[in-house]
Motif scaffolding. Structure first.
Motif, PDB file in Angstrom:
ATOM      1  N   SER A 141       0.840  -1.192   0.000  1.00 28.55           N
ATOM      2  CA  SER A 141       0.000   0.000   0.000  1.00 28.55           C
ATOM      3  C   SER A 141       0.876   1.243   0.000  1.00 28.55           C
ATOM      4  CB  SER A 141      -0.899   0.011   1.232  1.00 28.55           C
ATOM      5  OG  SER A 141      -1.585   1.241   1.321  1.00 28.55           O
ATOM      6  N   ARG A 142       0.537   2.186  -0.864  1.00 31.00           N
ATOM      7  CA  ARG A 142       1.290   3.434  -0.945  1.00 31.00           C
ATOM      8  C   ARG A 142       0.526   4.602  -0.337  1.00 31.00           C
ATOM      9  NH1 ARG A 142       4.716   3.706  -6.522  1.00 31.00           N
ATOM     10  NH2 ARG A 142       6.026   1.912  -6.072  1.00 31.00           N
ATOM     11  N   GLY A 143      -0.585   4.335   0.286  1.00 34.07           N
ATOM     12  CA  GLY A 143      -1.339   5.390   0.948  1.00 34.07           C
ATOM     13  C   GLY A 143      -2.147   6.237  -0.010  1.00 34.07           C
ATOM     14  N   ASP A 144      -2.761   7.271   0.524  1.00 39.31           N
ATOM     15  CA  ASP A 144      -3.663   8.131  -0.243  1.00 39.31           C
ATOM     16  C   ASP A 144      -2.945   9.034  -1.247  1.00 39.31           C
ATOM     17  OD1 ASP A 144      -5.652   7.013   1.280  1.00 39.31           O
ATOM     18  OD2 ASP A 144      -6.008   8.803   2.511  1.00 39.31           O
ATOM     19  N   PHE A 145      -1.619   9.187  -1.119  1.00 42.91           N
ATOM     20  CA  PHE A 145      -0.897  10.137  -1.959  1.00 42.91           C
ATOM     21  C   PHE A 145       0.139   9.459  -2.845  1.00 42.91           C
ATOM     22  CE2 PHE A 145      -2.632  12.323   1.657  1.00 42.91           C
ATOM     23  CZ  PHE A 145      -3.262  13.411   1.074  1.00 42.91           C
ATOM     24  N   GLY A 146       0.094   8.130  -2.930  1.00 48.66           N
ATOM     25  CA  GLY A 146       0.953   7.395  -3.851  1.00 48.66           C
ATOM     26  C   GLY A 146       2.403   7.261  -3.441  1.00 48.66           C
ATOM     27  N   GLY A 147       2.719   7.574  -2.201  1.00 54.82           N
ATOM     28  CA  GLY A 147       4.112   7.480  -1.749  1.00 54.82           C
ATOM     29  C   GLY A 147       4.325   6.317  -0.815  1.00 54.82           C
ATOM     30  N   TYR A 148       4.169   6.581   0.465  1.00 49.26           N
ATOM     31  CA  TYR A 148       4.365   5.564   1.495  1.00 49.26           C
ATOM     32  C   TYR A 148       3.211   5.640   2.498  1.00 49.26           C
ATOM     33  CZ  TYR A 148       9.061   5.656  -0.438  1.00 49.26           C
ATOM     34  OH  TYR A 148      10.130   5.614  -1.300  1.00 49.26           O
ATOM     35  N   PHE A 149       2.954   4.515   3.141  1.00 49.39           N
ATOM     36  CA  PHE A 149       1.887   4.435   4.139  1.00 49.39           C
ATOM     37  C   PHE A 149       2.431   3.711   5.357  1.00 49.39           C
ATOM     38  CE2 PHE A 149      -1.513   1.777   6.034  1.00 49.39           C
ATOM     39  CZ  PHE A 149      -2.276   2.796   6.575  1.00 49.39           C
ATOM     40  N   CYS A 150       2.303   4.322   6.525  1.00 51.63           N
ATOM     41  CA  CYS A 150       2.742   3.689   7.767  1.00 51.63           C
ATOM     42  C   CYS A 150       1.545   2.967   8.386  1.00 51.63           C
ATOM     43  CB  CYS A 150       3.301   4.716   8.740  1.00 51.63           C
ATOM     44  SG  CYS A 150       3.922   3.945  10.256  1.00 51.63           S
ATOM     45  N   PRO A 151       1.592   1.631   8.460  1.00 47.68           N
ATOM     46  CA  PRO A 151       0.449   0.883   8.964  1.00 47.68           C
ATOM     47  C   PRO A 151       0.282   0.973  10.481  1.00 47.68           C
ATOM     48  CG  PRO A 151       2.243  -0.616   8.480  1.00 47.68           C
ATOM     49  CD  PRO A 151       2.686   0.745   8.037  1.00 47.68           C
ATOM     50  N   CYS A 152       1.284   1.436  11.182  1.00 47.73           N
ATOM     51  CA  CYS A 152       1.192   1.490  12.649  1.00 47.73           C
ATOM     52  C   CYS A 152       0.141   2.495  13.122  1.00 47.73           C
ATOM     53  CB  CYS A 152       2.544   1.831  13.258  1.00 47.73           C
ATOM     54  SG  CYS A 152       3.801   0.564  12.976  1.00 47.73           S
ATOM     55  N   HIS A 153       0.181   3.713  12.589  1.00 49.21           N
ATOM     56  CA  HIS A 153      -0.734   4.753  13.061  1.00 49.21           C
ATOM     57  C   HIS A 153      -1.363   5.550  11.930  1.00 49.21           C
ATOM     58  CE1 HIS A 153       2.050   3.933  16.450  1.00 49.21           C
ATOM     59  NE2 HIS A 153       0.899   3.853  17.075  1.00 49.21           N
ATOM     60  N   GLY A 154      -1.179   5.098  10.683  1.00 51.66           N
ATOM     61  CA  GLY A 154      -1.895   5.701   9.571  1.00 51.66           C
ATOM     62  C   GLY A 154      -1.309   6.951   8.964  1.00 51.66           C
ATOM     63  N   SER A 155      -0.001   7.138   9.009  1.00 53.96           N
ATOM     64  CA  SER A 155       0.598   8.301   8.349  1.00 53.96           C
ATOM     65  C   SER A 155       0.715   8.023   6.852  1.00 53.96           C
ATOM     66  CB  SER A 155       1.981   8.601   8.929  1.00 53.96           C
ATOM     67  OG  SER A 155       1.870   9.050  10.253  1.00 53.96           O
ATOM     68  N   HIS A 156       0.366   9.028   6.034  1.00 53.81           N
ATOM     69  CA  HIS A 156       0.430   8.924   4.577  1.00 53.81           C
ATOM     70  C   HIS A 156       1.474   9.924   4.075  1.00 53.81           C
ATOM     71  CE1 HIS A 156      -3.432   6.656   4.030  1.00 53.81           C
ATOM     72  NE2 HIS A 156      -3.625   7.152   5.245  1.00 53.81           N
ATOM     73  N   TYR A 157       2.381   9.433   3.238  1.00 52.99           N
ATOM     74  CA  TYR A 157       3.426  10.263   2.645  1.00 52.99           C
ATOM     75  C   TYR A 157       3.207  10.303   1.134  1.00 52.99           C
ATOM     76  CZ  TYR A 157       5.780   9.546   7.129  1.00 52.99           C
ATOM     77  OH  TYR A 157       6.092   9.507   8.466  1.00 52.99           O
ATOM     78  N   ASP A 158       3.562  11.412   0.499  1.00 51.61           N
ATOM     79  CA  ASP A 158       3.400  11.495  -0.955  1.00 51.61           C
ATOM     80  C   ASP A 158       4.624  10.931  -1.666  1.00 51.61           C
ATOM     81  OD1 ASP A 158       5.323  13.536  -0.812  1.00 51.61           O
ATOM     82  OD2 ASP A 158       3.931  15.133  -1.325  1.00 51.61           O
ATOM     83  N   THR A 159       4.669  11.085  -3.007  1.00 48.96           N
ATOM     84  CA  THR A 159       5.761  10.505  -3.794  1.00 48.96           C
ATOM     85  C   THR A 159       7.111  11.145  -3.483  1.00 48.96           C
ATOM     86  OG1 THR A 159       5.256  12.015  -5.612  1.00 48.96           O
ATOM     87  CG2 THR A 159       4.270   9.815  -5.705  1.00 48.96           C
ATOM     88  N   ALA A 160       7.133  12.302  -2.838  1.00 47.44           N
ATOM     89  CA  ALA A 160       8.372  12.949  -2.429  1.00 47.44           C
ATOM     90  C   ALA A 160       8.731  12.618  -0.979  1.00 47.44           C
ATOM     91  CB  ALA A 160       8.259  14.464  -2.607  1.00 47.44           C
ATOM     92  N   GLY A 161       7.979  11.708  -0.350  1.00 52.56           N
ATOM     93  CA  GLY A 161       8.264  11.329   1.034  1.00 52.56           C
ATOM     94  C   GLY A 161       7.849  12.392   2.043  1.00 52.56           C
ATOM     95  N   ARG A 162       6.937  13.269   1.632  1.00 46.50           N
ATOM     96  CA  ARG A 162       6.482  14.336   2.535  1.00 46.50           C
ATOM     97  C   ARG A 162       5.213  13.892   3.253  1.00 46.50           C
ATOM     98  NH1 ARG A 162       6.737  18.680  -2.286  1.00 46.50           N
ATOM     99  NH2 ARG A 162       5.203  17.177  -3.001  1.00 46.50           N
ATOM    100  N   ILE A 163       5.112  14.217   4.532  1.00 45.80           N
ATOM    101  CA  ILE A 163       3.924  13.854   5.312  1.00 45.80           C
ATOM    102  C   ILE A 163       2.736  14.668   4.815  1.00 45.80           C
ATOM    103  CG2 ILE A 163       4.492  15.474   7.185  1.00 45.80           C
ATOM    104  CD1 ILE A 163       2.598  12.118   7.502  1.00 45.80           C
ATOM    105  N   ARG A 164       1.635  13.958   4.541  1.00 43.14           N
ATOM    106  CA  ARG A 164       0.446  14.627   4.029  1.00 43.14           C
ATOM    107  C   ARG A 164      -0.769  14.385   4.901  1.00 43.14           C
ATOM    108  NH1 ARG A 164       0.856  15.808  -1.444  1.00 43.14           N
ATOM    109  NH2 ARG A 164      -1.044  16.969  -1.101  1.00 43.14           N
TER     110      ARG A 164
END
Length: 188
Positions: A141-164
């Motif tokens: 899963s890449r999260g809502d912004f196509g980057g990274y998704f932290c499954p522990c507490h739901g942080s979504h990062y975009d393709t530049a690795g920025r917290i969104r």
């Protein structure tokens, strides 16, 4: 002499130069300084990094095998590192974001090396509580912004690795790195 008066006593001037007492003071101080140094040095030296940590101080990474839109995971200093080959669409999407509205405002150019905007290299450690985000492996899963998704507490990062979105306070950290060639990178 009259009664009640005493005879003058000859003044004994203080001896000039070093005395035995001065030597003992200096010798005692020097011995104490050496003793303190002998006790403190091992305490300070144990704070230096061990040999296994120094061996991992820098790593060489070959990016040639990473296809566009894909990422790899590696390890540096015991921490996961993500190296992502951004597509032209991912770069365009990242550059369209208004950075003034971000929690940790950084542009894609701030997070990549000049002339190598297609390579995003970040530590794979969520800035909230240190979990490893998903999104670097195929099918994750890449999260809502196509980057990274932290499954522990739901942080979504975009393709530049920025917290969104989510509780993470900062963007994924960019480690120190230099390009040795178009696809060879030294991290650390």
């Amino acid at each position: 002499m009259a009664s009640g008066t005493q005879a003058p006593v000859a003044d004994n001037p203080a001896p000039q130069g070093e005395t035995r007492r001065d030597f003992l003071y200096i010798a005692t101080g020097a011995t104490a300084a050496v003793g303190v140094g002998a006790v403190v040095w091992p305490l300070v030296n144990q704070m230096n990094p061990s040999a296994d940590v120094l061996a991992l101080a820098s790593i060489e990474l070959d990016l040639a095998s990473i296809e566009e839109g894909m990422a790899i995971k590696t390890s540096w200093r015991g921490k996961p590192v993500f190296a992502r080959h951004l597509t032209a669409a991912e770069i365009a999407t990242a550059n369209q974001v208004d950075v003034s509205g971000l929690r940790d405002p950084q542009s894609l150019a701030d997070r990549t090396k000049e002339g190598n905007a297609k390579w995003l290299i970040t530590l794979g450690v969520c800035t909230h509580l240190g979990c490893v985000p998903l999104g670097a492996g195929q099918g994750e899963s890449r999260g809502d912004f196509g980057g990274y998704f932290c499954p522990c507490h739901g942080s979504h990062y975009d393709t530049a690795g920025r917290i969104r979105k989510g509780p993470a306070p900062l963007n994924l950290e960019v480690p120190p790195y230099v390009f040795k060639s178009a696809t060879a990178v030294t991290i650390g």
